[in-house]
Design an enzyme around this catalytic site. Structure first.
Site, PDB file in Angstrom:
ATOM      1  NE  ARG A 292    -108.603  11.384  17.937  1.00 35.34           N
ATOM      2  CZ  ARG A 292    -107.933  10.986  16.855  1.00 35.34           C
ATOM      3  NH1 ARG A 292    -108.611  10.519  15.821  1.00 35.34           N
ATOM      4  NH2 ARG A 292    -106.627  11.029  16.803  1.00 35.34           N
TER       5      ARG A 292
ATOM      6  CB  SER B  24    -105.187  13.984  23.176  1.00 37.85           C
ATOM      7  OG  SER B  24    -103.972  13.361  22.823  1.00 37.85           O
TER       8      SER B  24
ATOM      9  CD  GLU C 156    -109.099  13.330  21.387  1.00 37.36           C
ATOM     10  OE1 GLU C 156    -108.886  12.127  21.588  1.00 37.36           O
ATOM     11  OE2 GLU C 156    -108.282  14.091  20.844  1.00 37.36           O
TER      12      GLU C 156
END
Length: 337
Positions: free
Chosen positions: A165, A237, A333
């Site tokens: 990520r 998320s 995130e």
């Protein structure tokens, strides 16, 4: 005529539905318009803020500057051979529309990334991933504008410095470049990744293992677990799945037999952040105007009228609980501004 709008609410432009204002907002669907917006900001001595689909962001304040939305469209075939097709895709193309296009043409590589919200331009920044696949494995290169020089520059895949990520665009080049196009290599003879979660089981229900069936299975799973941002504000998320060493994982597994981690190397395991959050008692919990989704603990939601600060404070409380209970640091995130 290209218009830069003044004093615009960003509520329609972020999936959390946070009502903050931007001093200026420019939807730029060509490289020339992006350059115009950059020059406008420079002339007025204003900072630049790049906003794509707003699906991975949490606003906690008004944006004093020029918000540029790189809305470049187009999917152009560049090369093809017996193994691959290479496409140059505009930063403003909706990510899932491109995945749909690939599946319809039986081209593999990104089918596991179906139904992820956002635009093409954000995909390399975040190195989006799901069900054992990351977009970095299909990216050939990224085209961008260097803000300081106004020059058009390119980054090959290795120069993007992709991580979990993560990428160079999220680190030292954050705010310094604006992505205009991304080149993708898609396979004519795909090899499928089905060993994550219950994906193989869902594909089997649909019959033969094909690109389209894998896409359908992923969409079915995601729809069963994740709220639609159009109905309930969220950014998908909120936390990254933490990676721990084998000793830590085995100790947790011994104490919690229901833990299902994913081995990422010989010595490390990825633990579902949603499992940690649920075990900490947060799943389905509402705090004021925000909360944790009742089906997927990894998703924080805006029940209506919540501020970004309220959601940020909720995320901090969750991080503290998980740290105290498991000794694991959860990393956000979602980008917070």
């Amino acid at each position: 005529m290209f218009v830069i709008k003044k004093d615009i609410s960003l509520k329609p432009y972020n999936t959390f539905g946070i009502d903050v204002k931007a001093s200026y907002y420019a939807r730029a669907n060509t490289v020339e318009k992006i350059l115009y917006a950059i020059n406008f900001a420079s002339y007025n001595k204003l900072p630049i803020f790049v906003l794509g689909g707003g699906s991975n962001i949490l606003f906690t304040r008004n944006i004093e500057g020029v918000v540029i939305n790189p809305a470049i469209q187009g999917v152009q075939l560049q090369t093809d051979d017996e193994q691959y097709y290479v496409f140059r895709v505009g930063a403003g193309v909706v990510w899932d529309k491109f995945v749909e296009f690939a599946a319809e043409n039986n081209l593999g590589g990104i089918e596991n990334l179906s139904h992820i919200p956002g635009l093409i331009g954000a995909s390399p920044i975040q190195n989006i991933g799901a069900y054992g696949v990351e977009v970095k494995d299909t990216i050939v290169k990224v085209e961008a504008i260097e803000v300081s020089s106004r020059k058009l520059i390119e980054f090959n895949a290795s120069e993007c410095r992709f991580g979990y990520r993560d990428s160079i665009f999220k680190q030292e080049l954050k705010g310094k470049v604006i992505i205009t196009h991304v080149w993708f290599r898609l396979s004519r003879n795909p090899s499928f990744v089905l060993n994550y979660g219950n994906l193989a089981e869902e594909v089997e229900k649909l019959g033969e293992v094909t690109v389209q069936n894998v896409r359908k299975a992923v969409i079915n799973i995601r729809k069963s677990k994740l709220p639609d941002p159009a109905e309930l504000g969220n950014a998908g998320s909120f936390f990254k799945n933490p990676v721990v060493d084998a000793d830590k994982y085995n100790a947790l597994k011994s104490e919690h037999p229901d833990l299902n981690g994913f081995q990422v190397s010989e010595s490390f395991y990825k633990i579902p952040a949603g499992w940690l959050i649920e075990k900490a008692g947060w799943k389905g919990k509402q705090v004021g105007r925000c909360g944790v989704h009742h089906k997927q603990a990894l998703v924080l939601v805006n029940h209506g009228g919540a501020t970004g600060t309220e959601i940020l404070e909720l995320s901090s409380s969750i991080q503290k609980s998980v740290k105290e209970l498991f000794g694991i640091e959860l990393e956000r995130e979602v980008n917070v501004f």
